[in-house]
Design a protein around this motif. Sequence first.
Motif, PDB file in Angstrom:
ATOM      1  N   ALA A   1     -10.530  -3.585  -0.890  1.00  0.00           N
ATOM      2  CA  ALA A   1     -10.446  -3.611   0.580  1.00  0.00           C
ATOM      3  C   ALA A   1      -9.459  -4.679   1.037  1.00  0.00           C
ATOM      4  CB  ALA A   1     -11.827  -3.850   1.184  1.00  0.00           C
ATOM      5  N   LEU A   2      -9.504  -5.854   0.414  1.00  0.00           N
ATOM      6  CA  LEU A   2      -8.559  -6.910   0.777  1.00  0.00           C
ATOM      7  C   LEU A   2      -7.133  -6.500   0.426  1.00  0.00           C
ATOM      8  CD1 LEU A   2      -7.904  -9.726   1.829  1.00  0.00           C
ATOM      9  CD2 LEU A   2      -8.298 -10.577  -0.495  1.00  0.00           C
ATOM     10  N   ALA A   3      -6.949  -5.895  -0.744  1.00  0.00           N
ATOM     11  CA  ALA A   3      -5.606  -5.454  -1.150  1.00  0.00           C
ATOM     12  C   ALA A   3      -5.045  -4.436  -0.157  1.00  0.00           C
ATOM     13  CB  ALA A   3      -5.656  -4.860  -2.557  1.00  0.00           C
ATOM     14  N   ARG A   4      -5.876  -3.493   0.269  1.00  0.00           N
ATOM     15  CA  ARG A   4      -5.422  -2.498   1.256  1.00  0.00           C
ATOM     16  C   ARG A   4      -5.061  -3.174   2.581  1.00  0.00           C
ATOM     17  NH1 ARG A   4      -9.429   0.686  -1.271  1.00  0.00           N
ATOM     18  NH2 ARG A   4     -11.005  -0.061   0.169  1.00  0.00           N
ATOM     19  N   ALA A   5      -5.896  -4.107   3.022  1.00  0.00           N
ATOM     20  CA  ALA A   5      -5.636  -4.796   4.286  1.00  0.00           C
ATOM     21  C   ALA A   5      -4.340  -5.600   4.216  1.00  0.00           C
ATOM     22  CB  ALA A   5      -6.798  -5.715   4.637  1.00  0.00           C
ATOM     23  N   GLU A   6      -4.107  -6.270   3.105  1.00  0.00           N
ATOM     24  CA  GLU A   6      -2.856  -7.044   2.939  1.00  0.00           C
ATOM     25  C   GLU A   6      -1.653  -6.126   2.887  1.00  0.00           C
ATOM     26  OE1 GLU A   6      -2.205 -10.374   2.924  1.00  0.00           O
ATOM     27  OE2 GLU A   6      -4.297 -10.605   3.545  1.00  0.00           O
ATOM     28  N   ARG A   7      -1.787  -5.011   2.197  1.00  0.00           N
ATOM     29  CA  ARG A   7      -0.693  -4.044   2.083  1.00  0.00           C
ATOM     30  C   ARG A   7      -0.327  -3.470   3.446  1.00  0.00           C
ATOM     31  NH1 ARG A   7      -2.731   1.085  -0.421  1.00  0.00           N
ATOM     32  NH2 ARG A   7      -3.398   1.287   1.720  1.00  0.00           N
ATOM     33  N   ASP A   8      -1.336  -3.228   4.279  1.00  0.00           N
ATOM     34  CA  ASP A   8      -1.130  -2.563   5.560  1.00  0.00           C
ATOM     35  C   ASP A   8      -0.794  -3.525   6.701  1.00  0.00           C
ATOM     36  OD1 ASP A   8      -1.674  -0.255   4.193  1.00  0.00           O
ATOM     37  OD2 ASP A   8      -3.743  -0.113   4.888  1.00  0.00           O
ATOM     38  N   LYS A   9      -0.793  -4.828   6.443  1.00  0.00           N
ATOM     39  CA  LYS A   9      -0.447  -5.800   7.502  1.00  0.00           C
ATOM     40  C   LYS A   9       1.011  -5.624   7.900  1.00  0.00           C
ATOM     41  CE  LYS A   9      -3.093 -10.014   6.858  1.00  0.00           C
ATOM     42  NZ  LYS A   9      -3.012 -11.397   6.375  1.00  0.00           N
ATOM     43  N   PRO A  10       1.267  -5.714   9.197  1.00  0.00           N
ATOM     44  CA  PRO A  10       2.677  -5.666   9.626  1.00  0.00           C
ATOM     45  C   PRO A  10       3.434  -6.886   9.091  1.00  0.00           C
ATOM     46  CG  PRO A  10       1.180  -5.647  11.522  1.00  0.00           C
ATOM     47  CD  PRO A  10       0.360  -5.841  10.296  1.00  0.00           C
ATOM     48  N   GLN A  11       4.636  -6.681   8.655  1.00  0.00           N
ATOM     49  CA  GLN A  11       5.459  -7.797   8.161  1.00  0.00           C
ATOM     50  C   GLN A  11       5.986  -8.590   9.346  1.00  0.00           C
ATOM     51  OE1 GLN A  11       5.904  -8.555   4.836  1.00  0.00           O
ATOM     52  NE2 GLN A  11       4.320  -7.006   4.597  1.00  0.00           N
ATOM     53  N   GLY A  12       5.907  -9.912   9.233  1.00  0.00           N
ATOM     54  CA  GLY A  12       6.336 -10.704  10.357  1.00  0.00           C
ATOM     55  C   GLY A  12       7.067 -11.861   9.987  1.00  0.00           C
TER      56      GLY A  12
END
Length: 58
Positions: free
Chosen positions: A47-58
């Motif tokens: 779940a954490l890996a998916r959330a990190e992967r899906d975070k917008p790049q900023g």
Amino acid sequence: MKRVTIHRHEESYEVRVSYFFYFDHDASRRAVSGRDTPEQALEKAKALARAERDKPQG
């Protein structure tokens, strides 16, 4: 648990954030330690890996 380390490169710094999801195979030890089963820890890690992967790049 979260660990943050800074690594120096020749012309930059790299920040690494590591998360640890602890588990225990033994049910009686889990009852005392409050740790997850291996399967629960894996699901939290995914779940954490998916959330990190899906975070917008900023």
